[in-house]
Design an enzyme around this catalytic site. Structure first.
Site, PDB file in Angstrom:
ATOM      1  N   ASP A  79       0.849  -1.183   0.000  1.00 28.32           N
ATOM      2  CA  ASP A  79       0.000   0.000   0.000  1.00 28.32           C
ATOM      3  C   ASP A  79       0.882   1.229   0.000  1.00 28.32           C
ATOM      4  OD1 ASP A  79      -2.579  -0.917  -0.106  1.00 28.32           O
ATOM      5  OD2 ASP A  79      -2.556  -1.509   2.009  1.00 28.32           O
ATOM      6  N   GLU A 122      -1.416  18.093   7.437  1.00 31.07           N
ATOM      7  CA  GLU A 122      -1.233  18.926   6.251  1.00 31.07           C
ATOM      8  C   GLU A 122      -1.261  20.398   6.636  1.00 31.07           C
ATOM      9  OE1 GLU A 122      -3.338  16.393   6.326  1.00 31.07           O
ATOM     10  OE2 GLU A 122      -2.855  15.077   4.638  1.00 31.07           O
ATOM     11  N   ALA A 170     -17.735  18.500   4.620  1.00 35.64           N
ATOM     12  CA  ALA A 170     -17.802  17.642   3.434  1.00 35.64           C
ATOM     13  C   ALA A 170     -18.537  18.349   2.311  1.00 35.64           C
ATOM     14  CB  ALA A 170     -18.494  16.335   3.777  1.00 35.64           C
ATOM     15  N   ARG A 195     -16.093  21.468   1.212  1.00 35.16           N
ATOM     16  CA  ARG A 195     -14.778  20.914   0.884  1.00 35.16           C
ATOM     17  C   ARG A 195     -13.706  21.995   0.892  1.00 35.16           C
ATOM     18  NH1 ARG A 195     -15.324  18.538  -4.370  1.00 35.16           N
ATOM     19  NH2 ARG A 195     -13.336  17.524  -4.056  1.00 35.16           N
ATOM     20  N   MET A 196     -13.871  22.976   1.807  1.00 35.36           N
ATOM     21  CA  MET A 196     -12.875  24.027   1.984  1.00 35.36           C
ATOM     22  C   MET A 196     -12.765  24.264   3.477  1.00 35.36           C
ATOM     23  SD  MET A 196     -14.032  26.950  -0.696  1.00 35.36           S
ATOM     24  CE  MET A 196     -15.546  27.202   0.175  1.00 35.36           C
ATOM     25  N   ASP A 243      -5.895  -4.628   5.897  1.00 36.94           N
ATOM     26  CA  ASP A 243      -6.523  -4.526   7.205  1.00 36.94           C
ATOM     27  C   ASP A 243      -8.038  -4.483   7.134  1.00 36.94           C
ATOM     28  OD1 ASP A 243      -6.647  -2.073   6.078  1.00 36.94           O
ATOM     29  OD2 ASP A 243      -5.605  -1.017   7.691  1.00 36.94           O
TER      30      ASP A 243
END
Lengths: 688, 571
Positions: free
Chosen positions: A313, A354, A385, A388-389, A524
Site C-alpha cells: 500500500d 497537512e 464535506a 470541501r474548503m 486490514d
C-alpha cells in the site's frame, strides 16, 4: 513491545531443555525423526554390545564399545536438546501471550442488545454466536465483532502499542481480540469463534510448536535424508559380507565388528541436519514471533521465502501517511509572501498534519520567529464535506483553501474567476504526484500550495535490494494514474496499481499468480479479505478487522505496513539455514571415510593405512574421534540453527556461491581438522 | 600419458562437440512430437494408424510406463523363445542348438534392458537369425525405449499443467525409424568399407600356421555392430567384441565407434536445452558430463601407461617409445595400444555401452577401478542413450534441491518447483542401483556358487564380482572377464539386477516426468538459482561424485584400492 532478543543459552531455557532432551528419549518421540531414529536404534544395539563385552564375550574391548555407545547416546541427546531449546524459546515467547487469557468470566446477554439481562458465565463456555457485553475496565472474553456501542480498547498486550484504539460497531474497526481490555464506555460483542480456537489460542499453539506440522519443504528434505540414510545403511551393512569374504580370501585378520559398522553408519548418515531440522523450523517461527508477526502455519513462513511479487500500500508503507506542504506557487500578480501568509492564516486552526505543515513552511519562508499571531478578530471556518474548503475570516478578509474545483466555485460565486495560469499550475502539481491546494481571498485566487506525498527515507534502497533478490514491488494506491506514476518513480517501485479497488487488487493478484508468481500483500479492511485470501502470503494488520485476519495467514501485531519485507527475509533465512546445514552435513562424510575405512580394515588389509591421511593414532582413536566429532558438531551448530545463517540481500547466484563456499567447502575441510584435533586430545590424555 | 593419448582425447572431444548441435537439431523435433509437414508427416501418420496408434494422443505417465514395460517384457519373451528354438529355425549355417534356459533368460533380459551383458560367446552360441532378428532388433528397441523415457522427462520440464508426457508407441516408432535406422545404416556401410564383415556364409575352415585346423567365424556383423555402438548396447557379435578385427577393423572404425557411443547421449543434452527453450541448460548438463569424463579418461590413461611396478623390478621396459606403446599391455590389442584402449574403456563405461576393445580385467587396479566407478556413478556421464540424460537430470534435481534452499527459496528447476513428490521419486531412483549392486555383490560373496566363478581370489576377485553387479545393475554390460558368469547362479542374479536396474529406475523417472508436467512453470527472476552457469556445473559434479563416491568407497577400498596399494607395496 520487544520479544526479540532472548539470549541463546539463557540458563532459564537451557535447564528445562536439558530435562526435555532426556524426556524425548522415548521411541514415540524419536520415530518422528527418521534419521535420528536410526541413531537411537543403533545406540541401543551398541549398548547391548557393551553389556555383552562387560560379561566377557565382547567383539572389542568393553571400554571402546562403551565409549562409542556413550557418544552415540550423546548424539541423540544433543539433537533432542537442540529441538527442546528451540521449543523452549518459543514457549517463552508464548508465555507472554498467555497472560492474555486471564479473563475468567463473561457477561452473556440473553438478547443481542445493550441493556438486555445478562448472566455471568465462564469465558471458556462461550460459543460462536454468543453475545456478551463488555464494560469499562473489563477484559474482552473472546474474539468477536462489535455489534453495538463504541469503546476505547487497550490492545497493548498484543500489539505493544500503548495508545488505546477505538472499537465500534460496523466498518473496519469492529473487530476485537479476546484478552484485550476496554478502557472506557461499553461494547456489545458477538463471539466469532469457539473457545480454544480464538486467535490467541491459535497463536499460542503455533508458537509452542504443539500443532507444528512439517511444512512441504521440510517433508521433501526429510524424504531426501531418509533416502540418503538408506544408501548409507546399504553401504555399511554390505561391508559385513564384503569383509567376511576379504578375510576368507586373504587368510588374515578378522571380519569387521558390529561396533565399527555402527560407528561408520552413524557418522555417514546426515545426523547434523537430521538432528537440527526441527529446531530450524521452530526457530523460524520463533524469529517471526520476534518480529511480532504470528503465522497461522509454518507453510506460510516457507512461502514467504518464495515470494516474487510484493503488493504494498502506498500510504504508510511507501509514503508517510500524511502529505507535507512543499511549495507555494503564487498566481500572477501575487507575491509568494502574500500567498504564504494567507495560507498560514487559513491553516492556523487546522489541526491536520497537512495544515500544520503549511504553517511550518510559511514560517520558514516568511522568517517569522515563532510569533504565531492569531489575529484577535479571526474566526475560523472548519472543513465540511459539503464546502470541501476550510479557511478563516479576519475582518473583511475571507481566506479559503481547498481543492481546485471547490475554490473555483467559491471565487466564481464571489464574481471572480480562476486564472488560466493557476489551472496550469494545478495540473502540473498533480502530475508531480502531489496534491494541489488552491488558496483564495474573496474573489481573488492567490495561488496554489503544493502538498507533497513524502516518500519514506531509505525505502528506495530497500526496493533496490528486493529487486536484487528477484522480488518485484507493486505499489497499490487509490490515487489517479498521474499521481501514482510520479510517486512510483520517486520510490523506485517496479510497478503500480492506481485507482485501486478491492476488485482490481484481487484481479491483479490473480493475474500474477496465473503467470506463476507468488504474491504477498498486507491488508486490514474487510474489503481486503478476498485479496488476502487469494494472496500466497497475506499479512493482516492486528488493528484490522476480524475478516481480514481470518483471510490472512499471518498477523502483524505491530500493524506495520513495512513488516512484509521482514517476513520475506525471515522466510528466506529459514530455507537458507536448512540448505546450508544439509550441504554441510553431507560434505562432512568425506573426512569421516578417511578416518574410519583404514581403521575398520586395519586387521585385514594393513596397506589401507595409506588412506589414513590425517595420521590418526590408532584404529580405536580414529573411530572415537569420528564419532565424537559427529556428536559435538550438532551442539556447535545449535546457535546457527536457532539464529539462522546470516541473511544478505544478494542475487541468487552470489548467495549460492557464498553459501557453497562456506558450508560446502567448509563442510569438507572442517572435519579433517576437527577429527584430527579430537584424536590429538584423546592421544594426549592417554585414552587411546 | 603420452602426447598421442592427449591428442586423441582432444580430437575425440572436438569432433564430438561438433556433432552436438546437428544431432540436437535432428532429435528435437522427435522429442517435440512433430515431424515437420508434407509427405513425411503423412507417412508417419499412416504408419502409426496402421499399427492402431493415434500418434497425437497423449499418455499420462502411468499409461506411458505401462506400455513401455509391457512392450519390453514381450520383447524379452520373444528373444527368449528365439534362442531356445534357434536349432529349428533358418539362417543357422553352423547348426547351433538351443541356448541353455538360464543363459537365454539372462541374454533376453540383458538385451531388452540395453545392458548387453554377455555370458555366452556369440560365434559358438547364436545363430544368424537370433543375432539379426533377436539381438539386433532389441538393440534398436531398447535404445529407442531409453530415448523415449528421456523425451518424456524432457517434456515434463518443458510442458506446463498437463498430464500428457507423449505417446510411447509413437515415440518408439519414430525414434527407431527416423533416428536409429538411418544412423545405423550409414555406420554399417562405413564399417564394411573399412573391412567389417557382412555375410550369411558358414564359417570358413582353414589350416593355421601351426598346422591345426581352425575355423573363421562369419556373419552379418557390420549391421549389428553399428547399432551396438549407436544404441550404447555393447553386445558383440563375437566374444572378443570390439577387439575382434571383423567388428572393429581399423583405427578409424575404432574412433568412429567411440564417437558413435557418445553421439546420441551428447546430442540429447542439446535436445533438452532446446525443448526447455534455453540451450544453455543443455550445455551445462553436457559440461558436467564432459568434465567428469575427461578426468576419468585421463586417469585410465595415466594408470595404464604407468604399467606394472613388479615388471619394472624385473627390468622390463614399460616406457613408451617409437617401438612400443609401453605401459600395461596385458589384455590389449596391439592395434590400439594404450591410448585407444584406455580411451575406449572410459567411453564405453562412461556411457552404458559396454562394448570393449581391450580386457578390463587386465587393466591395472586403478585403471580398472575408474571404468567400474564410472558405471557406479549411475551411468550418467553421457550414459546410455536416453538413460544417461534422465539419470543425470535426476541428480540435477537433487543438486537443485539442496543448493536451491541455500538461496532462500523452496527449490525449483527450470521453473518447476521441487516438492515432496519429486523428492520421493528422486530418492527412489537414487536407491535403485546401489541396492542392486551392493546386495547382489553381498549375496555372491557369501555363497559358494558366487565364489566359484572367481578366477583370481583376493581383492581382484572381489573386484570382478563387484564389477559384474555394477555393470549389470547400471545396464552397462562390460565385464571383468575373470569371472565365469555363465552359470545358473550368475545368469539368474545378474538378469535380476539388469531388469530392475533398468525398469525399477524408469518407473520413478516416469513418475517424476508426470509430476513435473502437471506443474506450472514459474518465471525466473534474479532470485532464481541459475542452472546454466559454471557454479551450477560444479554443483552437479559435486552431487554426482558425492552420491557415487559415498556409496561405493568402502566397497572399492576392499577391491581395487587395496589391490593397488598392495601392488605398489610389492605384493
Amino acid at each position: 513491545m520487544s520479544r526479540t532478543t532472548l539470549p541463546l543459552f539463557d540458563p532459564a531455557l537451557t535447564r528445562p531443555a536439558l530435562v526435555d532432551s532426556f524426556r524425548k528419549l522415548t521411541p514415540r518421540a524419536q520415530v518422528k525423526n527418521p534419521v535420528m531414529f536410526v541413531v537411537y536404534a543403533v545406540s541401543l544395539v551398541a549398548t547391548a554390545l557393551w553389556i555383552q563385552a562387560l560379561v566377557g564375550h565382547g567383539e572389542a574391548p568393553a571400554w571402546l564399545i562403551g565409549t562409542i555407545a556413550l557418544w552415540l547416546w550423546f548424539t541423540v541427546l544433543f539433537a533432542n536438546f537442540a529441538e527442546a531449546l528451540a521449543e523452549g524459546r518459543s514457549k517463552a515467547q508464548a508465555e507472554s501471550l498467555k497472560g492474555l487469557k486471564k479473563t475468567s468470566y463473561a457477561k452473556k446477554l440473553s438478547e443481542p442488545r445493550y441493556g438486555a439481562p445478562f448472566k455471568m458465565v465462564g469465558a471458556d463456555e462461550l460459543r460462536k454466536g454468543d453475545v456478551v457485553v463488555v464494560q469499562a475496565n473489563e477484559v474482552i472474553p473472546c474474539d468477536g465483532e462489535v455489534i453495538e456501542g463504541i469503546a476505547s480498547v487497550d490492545e497493548s498486550a498484543i500489539t505493544g502499542e500503548s495508545a488505546p484504539v477505538i472499537r465500534e460497531s460496523g466498518g473496519d474497526f469492529s473487530s476485537v481480540t479476546g484478552g484485550t481490555r476496554v478502557l472506557s464506555d461499553w461494547i456489545v460483542v458477538r463471539a466469532t469463534v469457539n473457545p480454544g480456537e480464538t486467535f490467541i489460542d491459535r497463536m499460542i499453539a503455533m508458537v509452542e510448536g504443539a500443532k507444528r506440522r512439517k511444512t512441504p519443504n521440510e517433508i521433501a528434505l526429510t524424504i531426501l535424508l531418509v533416502g540418503l540414510t538408506l544408501v548409507f545403511l546399504l553401504a555399511t551393512v554390505t561391508l559385513l559380507p564384503f569383509s567376511l569374504y576379504s578375510v576368507q580370501v586373504s587368510h588374515s585378520g578378522s571380519p569387521i565388528g558390529m561396533t565399527v559398522l555402527i560407528a561408520l553408519l552413524v557418522c555417514l548418515i546426515p545426523t547434523t541436519i537430521g538432528g537440527l531440522l526441527s529446531a530450524i523450523g521452530v526457530a523460524g517461527m520463533s524469529r517471526l514471533m520476534g518480529a511480532n508477526v504470528i503465522a497461522t502455519s509454518g507453510r506460510a513462513v516457507e512461502a514467504a521465502g518464495d515470494i516474487d511479487v510484493l503488493l504494498l500500500d502506498k500510504t504508510g508503507t511507501i509514503t508517510h501517511g500524511n502529505r507535507h506542504a512543499s511549495s507555494f506557487l503564487s498566481a500572477p500578480g501575487v507575491t509568494e509572501a502574500a500567498l504564504a501568509d494567507a495560507a498560514r492564516l487559513s491553516s492556523l486552526a487546522d489541526e491536520t498534519p497537512e495544515g500544520k505543515s503549511i504553517v511550518v513552511l510559511a514560517h520558514r519562508l516568511l522568517t517569522l520567529e515563532g510569533k504565531d499571531s492569531v489575529p484577535a478578530d479571526a474566526t475560523f471556518v472548519p472543513f465540511t464535506a459539503q464546502s470541501r474548503m476550510s479557511g478563516v475570516n479576519v475582518g473583511e478578509r475571507h481566506i479559503r483553501k481547498g481543492a481546485a474545483d471547490a475554490i473555483r466555485r467559491y471565487v466564481e460565486a464571489a464574481g471572480g474567476e480562476m486564472p488560466a495560469s493557476v489551472n496550469a499550475q494545478v495540473d502540473q502539481v498533480a502530475t508531480r504526484g502531489s496534491t494541489p491546494l488552491v488558496v483564495a481571498e474573496g474573489s481573488k485566487v492567490l495561488g496554489v500550495v503544493e502538498l507533497k506525498d513524502v516518500v519514506k527515507a531509505g525505502i528506495r534502497e530497500k526496493f533496490a535490494q528486493l529487486r536484487q533478490m528477484g522480488i518485484k514491488t507493486v505499489m497499490i494506491t487509490g490515487d489517479n494514474r498521474l499521481t501514482a506514476a510520479a510517486i512510483a518513480a520517486e520510490a523506485g517501485v517496479d510497478d503500480f496499481l492506481a485507482e485501486a479497488t478491492p476488485e482490481t487488487k484481487l484481479a491483479l493478484i490473480r493475474q500474477y499468480q496465473a503467470e506463476g508468481r507468488l504474491v504477498a500483500m498486507t491488508g486490514d479492511g474487510t474489503n481486503d479479505a478476498p485479496a488476502l485470501a487469494q494472496a500466497d502470503v497475506a499479512v493482516a494488520m492486528n488493528s484490522g478487522t476480524q475478516a481480514a485476519k481470518e483471510a490472512a495467514n499471518m498477523v502483524d501485531l505491530d500493524s506495520s505496513p513495512t513488516k512484509l519485507i521482514q517476513v520475506v527475509e525471515i522466510g528466506k533465512q529459514m530455507l537458507m539455514t536448512r540448505g546450508a546445514l544439509t550441504t554441510f552435513s553431507l560434505a562432512n562424510d568425506v573426512a569421516k571415510y578417511f578416518a574410519i575405512i583404514p581403521a575398520a580394515f586395519a586387521a585385514t588389509y594393513p596397506q589401507l593405512e595409506a588412506l589414513n591421511v590425517m595420521g590418526l593414532t590408532s584404529p580405536a582413536s580414529a573411530l572415537l574421534s569420528a564419532v565424537i566429532f559427529n556428536a559435538l558438531i550438532i551442539v556447535a551448530l545449535i546457535p546457527l540453527a536457532l539464529k539462522g545463517v546470516k541473511y544478505r540481500a544478494l542475487g541468487a547466484g552470489a548467495l549460492l556461491r557464498r553459501n557453497l563456499l562456506v558450508y560446502g567447502l567448509g563442510g569438507i575441510l572442517l572435519p579433517f581438522v576437527g577429527i584430527k584435533l579430537i584424536d590429538m586430545i584423546l592421544t594426549g590424555m592417554g585414552l587411546v | 600419458m603420452t602426447s598421442a593419448s592427449i591428442l586423441l582425447l582432444i580430437v575425440f572431444l572436438t569432433v564430438l562437440g561438433l556433432t552436438v548441435r546437428p544431432m540436437g537439431a535432428w532429435m528435437a523435433p522427435l522429442a517435440e512430437g512433430r515431424l515437420g509437414s508434407g509427405a513425411f508427416a503423412r507417412f508417419d501418420n499412416r504408419l502409426l494408424r496402421l499399427l492402431g496408434v493415434d500418434g497425437d494422443a497423449g499418455m499420462g505417465w502411468k499409461q506411458y510406463t505401462l506400455a513401455l514395460i509391457v512392450f519390453n517384457a514381450l520383447g524379452a519373451l520373444l528373444l527368449y523363445g528365439m534362442q531356445r528354438l534357434q536349432g529349428g529355425l533358418p539362417f543357422n549355417p553352423q547348426h547351433l542348438g538351443a541356448v541353455s534356459a538360464d543363459s537365454s533368460f539372462n541374454t533376453a533380459v540383458s538385451f531388452v534392458a540395453n545392458t548387453n551383458w554377455q555370458g555366452y560367446s556369440g560365434e559358438s552360441t547364436m545363430s544368424y537369425l537370433t543375432q539379426m532378428m533377436g539381438l539386433a532388433v532389441q538393440n534398436f528397441l531398447s535404445a529407442a525405449t531409453g530415448i523415449a523415457v528421456a523425451f518424456a522427462l524432457i517434456r515434463g520440464f518443458a510442458r506446463r499443467e498437463t498430464a500428457d508426457v507423449g505417446n510411447f508407441w509413437a515415440d518408439v516408432t519414430r525414434i527407431t525409424l527416423y533416428l536409429l535406422l538411418p544412423m545405423s545404416f550409414v555406420m554399417a556401410l562405413v564399417l564394411v568399407s573399412q573391412g567389417g564383415l557382412q555375410n550369411l556364409s558358414g564359417y570358413v575352415s582353414y589350416t593355421g600356421f601351426a598346422g591345426h585346423a581352425q575355423s573363421l567365424a562369419m556373419g552379418p556383423v557390420a549391421s549389428q555392430e553399428a547399432i551396438k555402438m549407436i544404441g550404447t548396447n555393447g553386445g558383440g557379435f563375437f566374444n572378443a567384441n570390439s577387439a575382434h578385427p571383423f567388428e572393429n577393423p581399423t583405427a578409424l572404425t575404432n574412433f568412429l565407434q567411440m564417437l558413435a557411443i557418445f553421439i546420441i547421449p551428447a546430442g540429447l543434452c542439446h535436445v533438452f536445452g532446446r525443448l526447455v527453450k534455453d540451450t544453455r541448460q543443455g550445455w551445462a548438463i553436457l559440461a558436467v558430463m564432459t568434465l567428469i569424463f575427461v578426468v576419468c579418461a585421463i586417469g585410465v590413461g595415466v594408470f595404464e601407461q604407468q604399467g606394472n611396478p613388479l615388471f619394472g623390478k624385473l627390468g622390463i621396459d614399460q616406457l613408451a617409445s617409437s617401438l612400443q606403446a609401453g605401459g600395461n599391455m596385458e589384455g590389449k590389442e596391439v592395434r590400439f595400444g594404450i591410448s585407444a584402449s584406455s580411451l575406449f574403456a572410459a567411453v564405453t563405461t562412461a556411457a552404458s555401452c559396454g562394448a570393449v576393445n581391450a580386457m578390463h580385467d587386465s587393466f591395472t587396479a586403478l585403471g580398472g577401478m575408474i571404468p567400474m566407478w564410472l558405471m557406479q556413478l549411475g551411468e550418467v556421464i553421457f550414459g546410455g542413450v536416453g538413460s544417461g540424460l534422465y539419470g543425470m537430470l535426476v541428480l540435477a534435481v537433487l543438486a537443485v534441491f539442496v543448493a536451491g534452499l541455500m538461496v532462500g527459496r523452496t527449490p525449483e528447476y527450470l521453473g518447476k518447483k521441487i516438492e515432496p513428490y519429486e523428492m520421493k521419486m528422486v530418492a527412489l531412483a537414487i536407491l535403485v542401483t546401489p541396492t542392486l549392486v551392493l546386495l547382489g555383490t553381498s549375496v555372491a560373496v557369501l555363497m559358494s556358487a558366487g565364489q566359484a566363478g572367481v578366477a583370481n581370489p583376493g581383492p581382484h576377485g572381489f573386484s570382478e564380482i563387484l564389477y559384474a553387479f555394477s555393470s549389470a545393475a547400471n545396464n552397462n554390460g562390460s565385464a571383468f572377464a575373470g569371472l565365469s558368469a555363465n552359470t545358473p547362479f550368475y545368469n539368474g542374479m545378474l538378469a535380476t539386477a539388469m531388469w530392475f536396474g533398468r525398469f525399477a529406475m524408469i518407473v520413478p523417472v516416469m513418475a517424476l516426468a508426470g509430476g513435473l508436467a502437471k506443474k506450472k512453470i514459474l518465471p525466473t527472476s534474479s532470485g532464481t538459482m541459475p542452472t546454466h552457469d559454471a557454479l551450477f556445473v560444479v554443483l552437479v559434479i559435486g552431487t554426482v561424485l558425492l552420491v557415487g563416491a559415498l556409496t561405493y568407497i568402502p566397497a572399492l577400498a576392499l577391491g581395487p584400492i587395496v589391490e593397488h596399494l598392495g601392488l605398489w607395496a610389492g605384493h
